[in-house]
Design a protein around this motif. Structure first.
Motif, PDB file in Angstrom:
ATOM      1  N   VAL A 148       0.882  -1.157   0.044  1.00 38.71           N
ATOM      2  CA  VAL A 148      -0.292  -0.108  -0.249  1.00 38.71           C
ATOM      3  C   VAL A 148       1.075   1.054  -0.383  1.00 38.71           C
ATOM      4  O   VAL A 148       0.643   2.208  -0.941  1.00 38.71           O
ATOM      5  N   ARG A 149       1.805   1.165   0.591  1.00 38.67           N
ATOM      6  CA  ARG A 149       2.898   2.746   1.141  1.00 38.67           C
ATOM      7  C   ARG A 149       3.864   2.753  -0.068  1.00 38.67           C
ATOM      8  O   ARG A 149       3.409   3.556  -0.858  1.00 38.67           O
ATOM      9  N   ALA A 150       3.897   1.785  -1.151  1.00 40.65           N
ATOM     10  CA  ALA A 150       4.408   1.735  -2.392  1.00 40.65           C
ATOM     11  C   ALA A 150       3.381   2.446  -3.418  1.00 40.65           C
ATOM     12  O   ALA A 150       3.631   3.182  -3.866  1.00 40.65           O
ATOM     13  N   GLY A 151       2.056   2.311  -3.200  1.00 39.85           N
ATOM     14  CA  GLY A 151       1.339   2.307  -3.938  1.00 39.85           C
ATOM     15  C   GLY A 151       1.497   3.610  -3.883  1.00 39.85           C
ATOM     16  O   GLY A 151       1.043   4.778  -4.673  1.00 39.85           O
ATOM     17  N   VAL A 152       1.173   4.393  -3.112  1.00 36.32           N
ATOM     18  CA  VAL A 152       0.507   5.644  -2.029  1.00 36.32           C
ATOM     19  C   VAL A 152       2.506   6.878  -2.548  1.00 36.32           C
ATOM     20  O   VAL A 152       1.585   7.531  -3.500  1.00 36.32           O
ATOM     21  N   ASN A 153       2.946   6.336  -2.051  1.00 37.97           N
ATOM     22  CA  ASN A 153       4.447   7.145  -2.294  1.00 37.97           C
ATOM     23  C   ASN A 153       5.330   6.819  -3.488  1.00 37.97           C
ATOM     24  O   ASN A 153       5.899   8.023  -3.340  1.00 37.97           O
ATOM     25  N   GLY A 154       4.955   5.913  -3.617  1.00 40.47           N
ATOM     26  CA  GLY A 154       6.253   5.087  -5.016  1.00 40.47           C
ATOM     27  C   GLY A 154       7.473   4.563  -4.264  1.00 40.47           C
ATOM     28  O   GLY A 154       7.612   4.753  -3.174  1.00 40.47           O
ATOM     29  N   LEU A 155       8.069   4.148  -5.245  1.00 45.15           N
ATOM     30  CA  LEU A 155       9.387   3.171  -4.820  1.00 45.15           C
ATOM     31  C   LEU A 155      10.453   3.456  -6.191  1.00 45.15           C
ATOM     32  O   LEU A 155       9.897   2.613  -7.113  1.00 45.15           O
ATOM     33  N   THR A 156      11.117   4.400  -6.061  1.00 47.72           N
ATOM     34  CA  THR A 156      11.643   4.628  -7.556  1.00 47.72           C
ATOM     35  C   THR A 156      12.030   3.459  -8.402  1.00 47.72           C
ATOM     36  O   THR A 156      13.864   3.076  -7.163  1.00 47.72           O
ATOM     37  N   GLY A 157      12.668   2.772  -9.410  1.00 43.80           N
ATOM     38  CA  GLY A 157      13.302   1.963  -9.625  1.00 43.80           C
ATOM     39  C   GLY A 157      13.014   0.246  -9.069  1.00 43.80           C
ATOM     40  O   GLY A 157      13.815  -0.456 -10.036  1.00 43.80           O
ATOM     41  N   VAL A 158      11.810   0.224  -8.304  1.00 40.00           N
ATOM     42  CA  VAL A 158      11.565  -1.189  -7.696  1.00 40.00           C
ATOM     43  C   VAL A 158      10.193  -1.469  -8.741  1.00 40.00           C
ATOM     44  O   VAL A 158       8.849  -0.640  -8.185  1.00 40.00           O
ATOM     45  N   LYS A 159       9.971  -2.507  -8.636  1.00 38.57           N
ATOM     46  CA  LYS A 159       9.143  -3.324  -9.171  1.00 38.57           C
ATOM     47  C   LYS A 159       8.584  -4.394  -8.293  1.00 38.57           C
ATOM     48  O   LYS A 159       9.209  -5.013  -8.536  1.00 38.57           O
ATOM     49  N   ILE A 160       7.403  -4.141  -7.641  1.00 41.56           N
ATOM     50  CA  ILE A 160       6.704  -5.532  -6.932  1.00 41.56           C
ATOM     51  C   ILE A 160       5.415  -5.618  -7.488  1.00 41.56           C
ATOM     52  O   ILE A 160       4.277  -5.025  -8.219  1.00 41.56           O
ATOM     53  N   VAL A 161       5.926  -7.274  -8.445  1.00 40.12           N
ATOM     54  CA  VAL A 161       4.501  -7.596  -9.389  1.00 40.12           C
ATOM     55  C   VAL A 161       4.215  -8.387  -8.641  1.00 40.12           C
ATOM     56  O   VAL A 161       3.476  -8.584  -9.200  1.00 40.12           O
ATOM     57  N   GLY A 162       4.714  -8.887  -7.483  1.00 44.07           N
ATOM     58  CA  GLY A 162       3.976  -9.694  -6.395  1.00 44.07           C
ATOM     59  C   GLY A 162       4.131  -9.818  -5.065  1.00 44.07           C
ATOM     60  O   GLY A 162       4.836  -9.904  -4.090  1.00 44.07           O
ATOM     61  N   MET A 163       2.837 -10.372  -4.458  1.00 44.62           N
ATOM     62  CA  MET A 163       2.948 -10.437  -3.276  1.00 44.62           C
ATOM     63  C   MET A 163       2.069 -11.813  -2.583  1.00 44.62           C
ATOM     64  O   MET A 163       1.548 -12.008  -2.953  1.00 44.62           O
ATOM     65  N   VAL A 164       3.030 -12.498  -1.806  1.00 42.40           N
ATOM     66  CA  VAL A 164       3.011 -13.419  -1.192  1.00 42.40           C
ATOM     67  C   VAL A 164       1.954 -13.624   0.056  1.00 42.40           C
ATOM     68  O   VAL A 164       3.056 -12.838   1.215  1.00 42.40           O
ATOM     69  N   ILE A 191      -4.694  -1.959  10.344  1.00 42.14           N
ATOM     70  CA  ILE A 191      -4.755  -3.880  10.931  1.00 42.14           C
ATOM     71  C   ILE A 191      -5.912  -4.321  10.005  1.00 42.14           C
ATOM     72  O   ILE A 191      -5.873  -5.661   9.932  1.00 42.14           O
ATOM     73  N   ASN A 192      -6.557  -3.885  10.138  1.00 44.65           N
ATOM     74  CA  ASN A 192      -8.757  -4.492   9.820  1.00 44.65           C
ATOM     75  C   ASN A 192      -8.679  -3.848   8.127  1.00 44.65           C
ATOM     76  O   ASN A 192      -8.463  -2.110   7.998  1.00 44.65           O
ATOM     77  N   PRO A 193      -8.064  -4.110   7.323  1.00 47.99           N
ATOM     78  CA  PRO A 193      -8.256  -3.531   5.715  1.00 47.99           C
ATOM     79  C   PRO A 193      -9.468  -3.177   5.194  1.00 47.99           C
ATOM     80  O   PRO A 193      -9.649  -2.992   3.886  1.00 47.99           O
ATOM     81  N   LEU A 194     -10.369  -4.172   5.675  1.00 42.70           N
ATOM     82  CA  LEU A 194     -11.952  -3.599   5.360  1.00 42.70           C
ATOM     83  C   LEU A 194     -12.716  -2.755   6.057  1.00 42.70           C
ATOM     84  O   LEU A 194     -13.317  -2.984   5.506  1.00 42.70           O
ATOM     85  N   GLY A 195     -12.065  -1.933   6.759  1.00 45.43           N
ATOM     86  CA  GLY A 195     -12.807  -1.023   7.662  1.00 45.43           C
ATOM     87  C   GLY A 195     -12.786   0.134   7.403  1.00 45.43           C
ATOM     88  O   GLY A 195     -12.312   0.317   5.648  1.00 45.43           O
ATOM     89  N   ALA A 196     -12.368   1.302   7.586  1.00 46.70           N
ATOM     90  CA  ALA A 196     -12.782   2.289   7.153  1.00 46.70           C
ATOM     91  C   ALA A 196     -11.329   2.531   6.202  1.00 46.70           C
ATOM     92  O   ALA A 196     -10.262   3.060   7.583  1.00 46.70           O
ATOM     93  N   GLY A 197     -11.474   3.271   5.515  1.00 48.08           N
ATOM     94  CA  GLY A 197     -10.928   3.451   4.118  1.00 48.08           C
ATOM     95  C   GLY A 197      -9.761   2.143   3.916  1.00 48.08           C
ATOM     96  O   GLY A 197      -8.955   2.657   2.873  1.00 48.08           O
ATOM     97  N   GLY A 198     -10.456   1.262   3.746  1.00 48.84           N
ATOM     98  CA  GLY A 198      -9.163   0.060   3.618  1.00 48.84           C
ATOM     99  C   GLY A 198      -9.749  -0.210   1.980  1.00 48.84           C
ATOM    100  O   GLY A 198      -8.503  -0.337   1.820  1.00 48.84           O
ATOM    101  N   GLN A 199     -10.736  -0.303   1.426  1.00 51.47           N
ATOM    102  CA  GLN A 199     -10.611  -0.154   0.367  1.00 51.47           C
ATOM    103  C   GLN A 199     -10.559   0.179  -0.628  1.00 51.47           C
ATOM    104  O   GLN A 199      -9.323  -0.116  -1.714  1.00 51.47           O
ATOM    105  N   LEU A 200      -9.861   1.824  -0.401  1.00 50.03           N
ATOM    106  CA  LEU A 200      -8.752   2.558  -1.376  1.00 50.03           C
ATOM    107  C   LEU A 200      -7.819   2.325  -1.470  1.00 50.03           C
ATOM    108  O   LEU A 200      -6.996   2.293  -1.835  1.00 50.03           O
ATOM    109  N   GLU A 201      -7.649   1.391   0.299  1.00 51.04           N
ATOM    110  CA  GLU A 201      -6.064   1.092   0.105  1.00 51.04           C
ATOM    111  C   GLU A 201      -5.864   0.147  -0.878  1.00 51.04           C
ATOM    112  O   GLU A 201      -4.750  -0.362  -1.418  1.00 51.04           O
TER     113      GLU A 201
END
Length: 300
Positions: free
Chosen positions: A165-181, A214-224
């Protein structure tokens, strides 16, 4: 007493109930050829990463990069414990990836969001090697930053989500996150549960499970969820794990969030939380390892 994790005494002393003092040094594993070493990424906070590299046969070879966050309810375990050292050694060997296992400061001495900030600092340290002239030679020479993965189990899976989420909001120059486990991810729900007594010590600045970290399904979680900085997510849940249903809820919410990616969920029926770490020789752990290997070797 915050069972089963720790007790806080009036003088401030913290006693952890689950022993996590067994650490192992980095090594050159004779069975797999995987080498590991510890490197400081934050002098200010005395934090290190444990790096793992498979046996290199081609000096110019570039390998996928896996950034791993250990579990332990934000308050126990470390990258240097035998549990995580052995798991990452095996994964690096089988997947032929470079891994960076991240140390972060732990609650209750260092409550959230400190672990999130430390983990983000580690990712930025990794990114400082993108141009091939950074502080870490293994990353400079052999990491393919265009094939970066975030991964973690339990609380570490929660951290991995928050880093994406933070990488999506703040950006991460030069690093491409292609997947998450995310293995048996710890996410809060809307109702108190077994973890509720600990949350005021682990994350004292928020109300129980209201915070989307903590709860991505709570308030504001959908945007994240919609802003996740990756295109593929692989979620593992275990049938006897109390967090199973929240893993499925995260899966469904991610599909509906507007995030432009592909998510898959895999259940190990009859298995407990983080069984793949505590019983790596079982058939289900072997199957899980094969799926992670396939995921990290996917040709994008």
């Amino acid at each position: 007493m915050i069972s089963p994790f720790f007790r806080i005494y009036k003088n401030g002393k913290v006693e952890r109930f689950i022993a996590d003092t067994e650490t192992v040094p980095p090594s050159n594993d004779p069975q797999t050829g995987v080498q590991s070493k510890d490197t400081v990424f934050s002098q200010e906070n005395s934090l290190s990463v444990r790096l793992f590299i498979p046996k290199i046969t081609d000096p110019g070879q570039k390998l996928p990069l896996l950034i791993y966050f250990h579990g332990g309810a934000f308050c126990i375990e470390s990258p240097f414990s035998s549990l995580y050292h052995n798991y990452l050694t095996s994964l690096v060997h089988k997947a032929n990836v470079i891994a960076v296992s991240v140390q972060y400061r732990r609650a209750p001495e260092h409550p959230l969001p400190i672990a999130y900030d430390d983990s983000w600092a580690a990712i930025q340290w990794v990114a400082s090697n993108v141009n091939g002239d950074g502080p870490e030679s293994w990353l400079n020479k052999h990491a393919d930053f265009e094939r970066t993965f975030l991964a973690g189990d339990s609380a570490g899976a929660n951290i991995a989500h928050n880093m994406a989420v933070r990488a999506g909001v703040n950006g991460l120059t030069g690093v491409k996150i292609v997947g998450m486990v995310l293995a048996h991810p710890f996410f809060g729900g809307n109702d108190p549960d077994w973890f509720s007594p600990a949350i005021e010590f682990i994350f004292p600045s928020v109300r129980i499970y209201d915070d989307p970290r903590i709860n991505p399904l709570g308030a504001g979680g959908q945007l994240e969820l919609a802003s996740l900085r990756c295109t593929r997510v692989l979620i593992f849940v275990a049938g006897k794990d109390g967090l199973r249903d929240r893993g499925f809820a995260y899966y469904e919410a991610l599909k509906k969030s507007g995030w432009c990616g592909v998510v898959e969920i895999v259940e190990a029926e009859g298995k407990d939380h983080v069984f793949h770490l505590t019983n790596p020789a079982c058939d289900e752990a072997g199957a899980m390892m094969k799926q992670v290997v396939s995921f990290t070797n996917y040709v994008h």
